[in-house]
Design a protein around this motif. Structure first.
Motif, short mmCIF file in Angstrom:
data_model
loop_
_atom_site.label_atom_id
_atom_site.label_comp_id
_atom_site.label_asym_id
_atom_site.label_seq_id
_atom_site.Cartn_x
_atom_site.Cartn_y
_atom_site.Cartn_z
N VAL A 80 0.83 -1.21 0.00
CA VAL A 80 0.00 0.00 0.00
C VAL A 80 0.86 1.25 0.00
N THR A 81 1.87 1.30 0.86
CA THR A 81 2.71 2.50 0.91
C THR A 81 3.47 2.70 -0.40
N GLU A 82 3.94 1.61 -0.99
CA GLU A 82 4.64 1.71 -2.27
C GLU A 82 3.71 2.20 -3.38
N THR A 83 2.47 1.69 -3.39
CA THR A 83 1.50 2.09 -4.40
C THR A 83 1.17 3.57 -4.30
N ILE A 84 0.94 4.04 -3.08
CA ILE A 84 0.62 5.46 -2.90
C ILE A 84 1.79 6.35 -3.31
N ARG A 85 2.99 5.96 -2.95
CA ARG A 85 4.16 6.75 -3.34
C ARG A 85 4.33 6.77 -4.86
N THR A 86 4.08 5.63 -5.50
CA THR A 86 4.19 5.56 -6.96
C THR A 86 3.18 6.49 -7.62
N SER A 89 4.17 10.08 -7.14
CA SER A 89 5.31 10.44 -7.99
C SER A 89 4.86 10.72 -9.42
N LYS A 90 3.72 10.17 -9.82
CA LYS A 90 3.15 10.42 -11.13
C LYS A 90 2.33 11.70 -11.16
N GLY A 91 2.20 12.36 -10.01
CA GLY A 91 1.42 13.59 -9.94
C GLY A 91 -0.06 13.35 -9.73
N VAL A 92 -0.42 12.16 -9.25
CA VAL A 92 -1.82 11.81 -9.01
C VAL A 92 -2.21 12.17 -7.58
N VAL A 93 -3.35 12.80 -7.41
CA VAL A 93 -3.88 13.11 -6.09
C VAL A 93 -4.82 11.99 -5.67
N ILE A 94 -4.61 11.45 -4.49
CA ILE A 94 -5.41 10.32 -4.00
C ILE A 94 -6.37 10.83 -2.94
N LYS A 95 -7.64 10.50 -3.08
CA LYS A 95 -8.67 10.92 -2.13
C LYS A 95 -9.43 9.70 -1.62
N THR A 96 -9.67 9.65 -0.32
CA THR A 96 -10.47 8.56 0.25
C THR A 96 -11.87 9.06 0.56
N ILE A 97 -12.84 8.18 0.36
CA ILE A 97 -14.23 8.54 0.66
C ILE A 97 -14.43 8.57 2.17
N ILE A 98 -14.02 7.49 2.85
CA ILE A 98 -14.11 7.44 4.30
C ILE A 98 -13.05 8.36 4.90
N ASN A 99 -13.49 9.23 5.78
CA ASN A 99 -12.62 10.20 6.48
C ASN A 99 -12.14 11.36 5.60
N MET A 101 -9.73 11.83 3.35
CA MET A 101 -8.30 12.10 3.33
C MET A 101 -7.83 12.44 1.92
N THR A 102 -6.79 13.29 1.82
CA THR A 102 -6.19 13.64 0.53
C THR A 102 -4.68 13.47 0.63
N PHE A 103 -4.11 12.77 -0.34
CA PHE A 103 -2.66 12.58 -0.39
C PHE A 103 -2.15 13.16 -1.70
N ASP A 104 -1.31 14.18 -1.58
CA ASP A 104 -0.82 14.91 -2.75
C ASP A 104 0.70 14.99 -2.68
N GLY A 105 1.35 14.48 -3.72
CA GLY A 105 2.81 14.49 -3.73
C GLY A 105 3.41 15.84 -4.09
N ALA A 106 2.57 16.84 -4.38
CA ALA A 106 3.08 18.13 -4.83
C ALA A 106 3.62 19.00 -3.70
N THR A 107 3.22 18.69 -2.46
CA THR A 107 3.67 19.53 -1.35
C THR A 107 5.18 19.46 -1.18
N THR A 108 5.79 20.62 -0.87
CA THR A 108 7.25 20.68 -0.67
C THR A 108 7.61 21.04 0.76
N VAL A 115 3.81 14.89 7.95
CA VAL A 115 2.45 14.55 8.40
C VAL A 115 1.77 13.63 7.39
N ARG A 116 1.90 13.98 6.12
CA ARG A 116 1.31 13.16 5.06
C ARG A 116 1.85 11.74 5.09
#
Length: 216
Positions: A80-86, A89-99, A101-108, A115-116
């Motif tokens: 799971v952690t490898e998939t999210i990082r991959t 790295s492609k510039g994809v924003v991941i959003k979860t329905i439950i809770n 949550m947003t995971f964005d690799g663009a933050t510097t 925290v992310r």
């Protein structure tokens, strides 16, 4: 930019349509649904699944990936952690329905990144822990069901929930969702939610016993 829903089910008791309905009810407008049906999130890595490989090939920078929760990506911490990082790295924003949550690799910002990454690690670990807990509960339930059947005890009333609802309630209880919200989403009574919360192994045992009686 496109919005994808990745939906995965591992058993016939679960449905892809439920995950899509959940996403749309949360306000997401989906361009495409990519799915893996009957695929384990424990033993099969994301990139080795037909739908997972397809998604990794299709997504582009700026796309949004919606998942019900990170456990749909998998139930193995490393995978799971490898998939999210991959994906990030492609510039994809991941959003979860439950809770929500947003995971964005663009933050510097280093603090935001820390925290992310901590949240990703926690949620991935929780997904694996849930899978292990459910597996142990199933073992205990099967053992209890066999003991009950062997002693020819009275079965009581037929459970008012099925295997998919039991799994859904157990998962959302682990996430700290309120019993009222869980009952409404899973289509069961609050009393059922509280009984599952109190003793999930016992509830599974009751279900296993009835299923065994019906198939005998």
């Amino acid at each position: 930019m496109q919005t994808f829903l990745y939906a995965r089910v591992s058993t016939s008791d679960q449905t892809i349509s439920h995950q899509r309905d959940h996403a749309e009810a949360a306000g997401f407008t989906l361009d495409e649904v990519i799915q893996d049906d009957g695929v384990s999130g424990i033993s099969t890595r994301f990139q080795d699944r037909k739908g997972g490989a397809k998604l990794l090939d299709k997504v582009r920078r700026g796309d949004v990936l919606v998942v019900r929760w990170v456990d749909r990506l998998g139930r193995n911490y490393e995978d799971v952690t490898e998939t999210i990082r991959t994906l990030m790295s492609k510039g994809v924003v991941i959003k979860t329905i439950i809770n929500g949550m947003t995971f964005d690799g663009a933050t510097t910002d280093p603090i935001q990144k820390a925290v992310r990454d901590a949240l990703i690690a926690f949620m991935a670990a929780t997904a694996q822990a849930q899978a292990e807990a459910i597996k142990e509960a199933q073992k205990a339930g099967i053992k209890k069901a066999k003991e009950t059947e062997g002693e020819a005890k009275y079965l009581g009333r037929k459970p008012s929930f099925d295997r998919a609802q039991l799994l859904q309630v157990s998962e959302r209880l682990a996430l700290g969702v309120s019993p009222s919200a869980i009952a409404a989403d899973a289509g069961v009574s609050r009393a059922v939610v509280y009984r599952i919360k109190e003793d999930p192994a016992k509830m599974l045992a009751a279900l296993e016993t009835w299923e065994g009686r019906q198939s005998s």
